[in-house]
Motif scaffolding. Sequence first.
Motif, short mmCIF file in Angstrom:
data_model
loop_
_atom_site.label_atom_id
_atom_site.label_comp_id
_atom_site.label_asym_id
_atom_site.label_seq_id
_atom_site.Cartn_x
_atom_site.Cartn_y
_atom_site.Cartn_z
N TYR A 497 -2.44 52.94 18.22
CA TYR A 497 -2.98 54.04 19.02
C TYR A 497 -3.94 54.92 18.24
O TYR A 497 -4.85 55.52 18.81
N THR A 498 -3.74 55.03 16.92
CA THR A 498 -4.59 55.92 16.13
C THR A 498 -5.67 55.19 15.35
O THR A 498 -6.66 55.81 14.94
N GLN A 499 -5.47 53.89 15.08
CA GLN A 499 -6.39 53.11 14.25
C GLN A 499 -6.54 53.71 12.85
O GLN A 499 -7.60 53.59 12.22
N ASP A 500 -5.46 54.29 12.36
CA ASP A 500 -5.46 54.94 11.06
C ASP A 500 -5.03 53.93 9.99
O ASP A 500 -3.85 53.63 9.84
N ARG A 501 -5.98 53.42 9.23
CA ARG A 501 -5.66 52.38 8.25
C ARG A 501 -4.86 52.92 7.07
O ARG A 501 -4.08 52.19 6.46
N GLU A 502 -5.03 54.17 6.74
CA GLU A 502 -4.21 54.75 5.68
C GLU A 502 -2.75 54.79 6.11
O GLU A 502 -1.84 54.54 5.31
N TYR A 503 -2.53 55.07 7.37
CA TYR A 503 -1.16 55.05 7.89
C TYR A 503 -0.62 53.62 7.86
O TYR A 503 0.55 53.40 7.53
N LEU A 504 -1.46 52.64 8.17
CA LEU A 504 -1.02 51.24 8.12
C LEU A 504 -0.58 50.87 6.71
O LEU A 504 0.44 50.19 6.53
N ARG A 505 -1.33 51.31 5.72
CA ARG A 505 -0.93 51.03 4.33
C ARG A 505 0.41 51.70 4.01
O ARG A 505 1.23 51.15 3.26
N ARG A 506 0.62 52.86 4.58
CA ARG A 506 1.88 53.59 4.34
C ARG A 506 3.07 52.84 4.91
O ARG A 506 4.12 52.74 4.29
N ILE A 507 2.92 52.32 6.13
CA ILE A 507 4.08 51.71 6.81
C ILE A 507 4.25 50.23 6.50
O ILE A 507 5.31 49.67 6.80
N THR A 571 3.95 42.51 11.67
CA THR A 571 3.87 42.48 10.21
C THR A 571 2.77 41.53 9.75
O THR A 571 2.03 41.82 8.80
N ARG A 572 2.65 40.38 10.43
CA ARG A 572 1.60 39.43 10.08
C ARG A 572 0.22 40.06 10.30
O ARG A 572 -0.67 39.92 9.45
N THR A 573 0.04 40.74 11.43
CA THR A 573 -1.24 41.41 11.69
C THR A 573 -1.55 42.41 10.58
O THR A 573 -2.68 42.50 10.09
N SER A 574 -0.52 43.16 10.18
CA SER A 574 -0.70 44.15 9.11
C SER A 574 -1.02 43.48 7.79
O SER A 574 -1.90 43.93 7.03
N ALA A 575 -0.30 42.39 7.49
CA ALA A 575 -0.52 41.68 6.22
C ALA A 575 -1.94 41.14 6.13
O ALA A 575 -2.60 41.26 5.08
N LEU A 576 -2.42 40.56 7.21
CA LEU A 576 -3.78 40.02 7.20
C LEU A 576 -4.80 41.14 7.05
O LEU A 576 -5.81 40.99 6.35
N ALA A 577 -4.55 42.26 7.71
CA ALA A 577 -5.48 43.38 7.61
C ALA A 577 -5.54 43.93 6.19
O ALA A 577 -6.57 44.45 5.75
N LEU A 578 -4.43 43.78 5.44
CA LEU A 578 -4.35 44.33 4.09
C LEU A 578 -4.45 43.26 3.02
O LEU A 578 -4.24 43.53 1.84
N GLY A 579 -4.75 42.00 3.42
CA GLY A 579 -5.04 40.96 2.46
C GLY A 579 -3.85 40.20 1.91
O GLY A 579 -3.95 39.57 0.85
#
Length: 837
Positions: A497-507, A571-579
């Motif tokens: 909802y926020t598209q906040d990538r810093e938050y994605l790294r946090r979680i 989690t897979r979506t997050s992992a791919l986004a973060l390499g």
Amino acid sequence: MTQTRLIACASLLLLLMTPSWGQREKRTDTAPRPAMEQKYYPSNSYYFDRPAESMMEELPLGNGRLGMLSDGALRHQRVTLNESSMWSGSIDSLALNRDAAKHLPKIRELLFAGRHKDAEALIYKTFVCGGKGSGHGEGSKVPYGSYEVGGFLHLDWGRDIPNPSYKRSLDLTYGISTETIETWGQPYRMKTYYTSYTHDVNVITIYNQAISARTDTLRLSLSRPENGTSTVSDGLLMLSGDLPNGKGGKGLHYAIVAKPYLLHGGKVISRGNELLIVNASVIQILIAHNTNYYNPQLSPTAHGVEQIIKAAGITSAILERDHRAAFSSQMGRVSMRIGKGNAKVENLPIDKRLEAYHKDPQSDPNLASLYMQFGRYLLLSSTRKGALPPNLQGIWTNLIQAPWNSDYHLNINLQMNYWPSEKGNLSETVLPLTSWVEGLLPSGRETARAFYGGKGWVTHILGNVWGFTAPGEHPSWGATNTGAAWLCQHLFNHYLYTQDREYLRRIYPILKGASQFFLSTLVRDPNNGYLVTAPTTSPENHYLAPDGSVVAVSAGSTMDNQIIRELFTNTRTSALALGERVFADSLVRTLSELMPTTIAPDGRIMEWLSNYKETEPHHRHVSHLYGLFPGNEITREKTPDLIAAARKSLDARGASSTSWSMAWKVNLRARLGDAEEAYDVLNMLLRPVAALDPQSHKPYGSGTNNNLFSSHPPFQIDGNFGGAAGIMEMLLQSETGSITPLPALPKAWGEGAITGLKVIGNATCSLEWDQSQPGKLTHFLLEAHAPYSHILSLPEGLTSYQLRLNGRMLIPSTLLKGGRLYLPPMKAGDRLELSAR
């Protein structure tokens, strides 16, 4: 420092840093006086024409950390004071049953051999938390603890009011409650209440409008049923004490500090543990309430005095103005109306309005608007950054032992509290949940090792402020181990909802750890060849095993598989986004070995991984439909067969139930597109708790209390949050792959509008509709706050419309694909507008 010396120092500090009593009494900068009477009450307020008869008629106020309720009594008034960290108990090292894991192979062996009852018996003996657990829902005196009332402020006047005319109202937009009293048709006394969103104190202002009201002696005192000492020193009322830690010692220390200021004459007299006020035209009472939960070194008394000093240094008008501006800036993000309203019904006292709605819902369609806004209001009032998530009763209780400890139930209830957070444009409220979940990780890792020999972290159904993550003491409900995975849905949704990538790294470490737990603990069921969770449950439900026994514990459940699939996918979506491709690939391999959601021979979705018969066909949980809502595995576009099976499952479960269950069913029906069914169950949720069931001729008990608090029974706030989300879900959806306006618009909501709802991709939507028009949708506005490529699914029948992006005309035919509009990539500040022709 002793309590006596601390109070003396605090009192001296207050006297040194604030104007003298005489100076304070002469102030004329009083808070704005609300109008004595309003002929029309907008949808964002409601009122009573009498004092409250119970807490379920009191008006809730809160700033996310502090809560306040008043019974509004004319002579002997009680104000309930709450603070979100008022928890008894302490960290329970005994909860970690370190022998549990060695029994796990035998438990699984029995389950796979079809000896379900024997497996369950072994679980009851070996695979539960150590110690006393939650105290079976009464944990105030054991380490698990309970959320507790802070205390009570008593306001006692010296005499009755002759021939009183009375009104007390709650304004949801500004978070302010007002009481007005007239006698013989003349103004007598008026009171305003709010919990300052900006200065973190409770504020009560009393206007003695009649001369006789000023000569009443007002007696102020503080009390608590236990673990509290009340004192008076230098014009300060104080209540302080230590909550029990459940181990025979002291736990959290708390203090409530209250100080009256006379803004226009009068006198304050100390007497015992009371303050007496006489001949005062305007009295402002500031109340601070703190514990040392967040900072063990904090002195709640000294900090409370400091908060009062700061608030007292601001004129009362500015103090209220700042609160109004801050609170309304969030509440005002969303507005809703249905039709043009019915002033005759909307002007009724709320208890009468609920009764009228129950008799004829179409007479007052905007009660749904009010209920939606009330859910948003409760969320904003019961949590904030730096505080705790809302508990089972939000932030409001008047008990030492709250029902079910007012804790965090993780098999739907805490998660349900957050259903209106994102779409209701209150995304900030998810941050306290994020912090709380982060705090669970150390305990969750220990629980994963001790009970399962697993990696990552896990938590079960029970949650408190002390990091409890072990299974509950009763496996029929306590064995569910997907609590962490479900919590992760809300964290990942916040990113979407926020598209906040810093938050994605946090979680991401939270999501990864939850996934690692299942990667390390899923086992292959020899009966079907799939990887399963074992042991587990389908929350709180029981089934009939092949040998005829009634059991709850199983090897795998449909809900578990749906949640784990969602967790792995996110989690897979997050992992791919973060390499992290290697870890992402490991999730794909395991995903393929989970049993898919399956349709039983009777056409319903199977609740367990074998076609067991449920022993309670109308059970309140509908856990096997998680993939429909709040998940998005089952959709009308992609899985029509599962949609039909979900509808049949929901039909079989029935509509009437506990309030939170009915709220869930509103959302489920909205996802199915069943507008009239969603409307019908919403009306059940809105029924007065005292209404009589025509079959049993007894009060329903579940439904809505007179102050709009949801009733399980007893009061449980998840019904409010779920119902608010359901109303929004009927009007706008975005979590199923596209923005879908009006997916479940009932006929009774013939014309209306809603503005400011959030959608996936960090954008807000506003829409208007009219049932008499083709396609019903007459206007749609999408405002982007981040770069995103949105997909828009239009209501059936809408074929003639104009589409503009930042005022530039678009050609819809060039964007259409498969019945959807694939909109051009939007950036922050872009506006897309659709107008029906």
